[in-house]
Motif scaffolding. Structure first.
Motif, PDB file in Angstrom:
ATOM      1  N   HIS A  24       2.190   8.054   5.843  1.00 39.70           N
ATOM      2  CA  HIS A  24       2.255   9.421   5.309  1.00 39.70           C
ATOM      3  C   HIS A  24       3.176   9.433   4.095  1.00 39.70           C
ATOM      4  N   PRO A  25       2.688   9.024   2.931  1.00 43.37           N
ATOM      5  CA  PRO A  25       3.542   8.871   1.747  1.00 43.37           C
ATOM      6  C   PRO A  25       4.217  10.166   1.284  1.00 43.37           C
ATOM      7  N   ALA A  26       3.738  11.321   1.717  1.00 46.76           N
ATOM      8  CA  ALA A  26       4.357  12.585   1.318  1.00 46.76           C
ATOM      9  C   ALA A  26       5.606  12.897   2.150  1.00 46.76           C
ATOM     10  N   LEU A  27       5.814  12.171   3.260  1.00 42.67           N
ATOM     11  CA  LEU A  27       6.978  12.401   4.117  1.00 42.67           C
ATOM     12  C   LEU A  27       8.067  11.376   3.818  1.00 42.67           C
ATOM     13  N   LEU A  28       9.319  11.839   3.839  1.00 45.45           N
ATOM     14  CA  LEU A  28      10.457  10.953   3.624  1.00 45.45           C
ATOM     15  C   LEU A  28      11.200  10.727   4.925  1.00 45.45           C
ATOM     16  N   GLN A  29      11.675   9.522   5.103  1.00 49.83           N
ATOM     17  CA  GLN A  29      12.485   9.155   6.267  1.00 49.83           C
ATOM     18  C   GLN A  29      13.833   8.684   5.732  1.00 49.83           C
ATOM     19  N   SER A  30      14.883   8.857   6.519  1.00 52.39           N
ATOM     20  CA  SER A  30      16.221   8.461   6.111  1.00 52.39           C
ATOM     21  C   SER A  30      16.685   7.250   6.909  1.00 52.39           C
ATOM     22  N   TYR A  31      17.374   6.327   6.230  1.00 50.46           N
ATOM     23  CA  TYR A  31      17.958   5.152   6.871  1.00 50.46           C
ATOM     24  C   TYR A  31      19.383   5.018   6.349  1.00 50.46           C
TER      25      TYR A  31
END
Length: 86
Positions: A24-31
């Motif tokens: 889902h390239p429109a969603l961002l995840q944090s690391y």
């Protein structure tokens, strides 16, 4: 080992990495990445980000970096109030 690095001006470095999810390239995840690193070049962080770009599928969006020296001269601050508790 950590004290030896601190004496060589390494500092605790924290990076918040935002990346796109592969499915889902429109969603961002944090690391959150944290290690002892040498500012301002941050060779450890650069090595990790190079590894990420070469190996992992999640495309990097942004990286926010903060660092703090752990060995610093002592500081003294004056109290602003004096309270009495019965």
């Amino acid at each position: 080992m950590t004290l030896r690095l601190q004496l060589r001006d390494y500092r605790l470095t924290t990076a918040e990495i935002l990346y796109c999810l592969p499915d889902h390239p429109a969603l961002l995840q944090s690391y959150v990445w944290q290690d002892m690193d040498l500012a301002p070049s941050y060779p450890q962080l650069r090595r990790f980000l190079d590894f990420w770009s070469r190996t992992l599928e999640g495309r990097l969006h942004s990286v926010r970096v903060a660092s703090q020296t752990l060995i610093a001269p002592p500081s003294v601050t004056c109290a602003r109030a004096c309270l009495t508790l019965h």
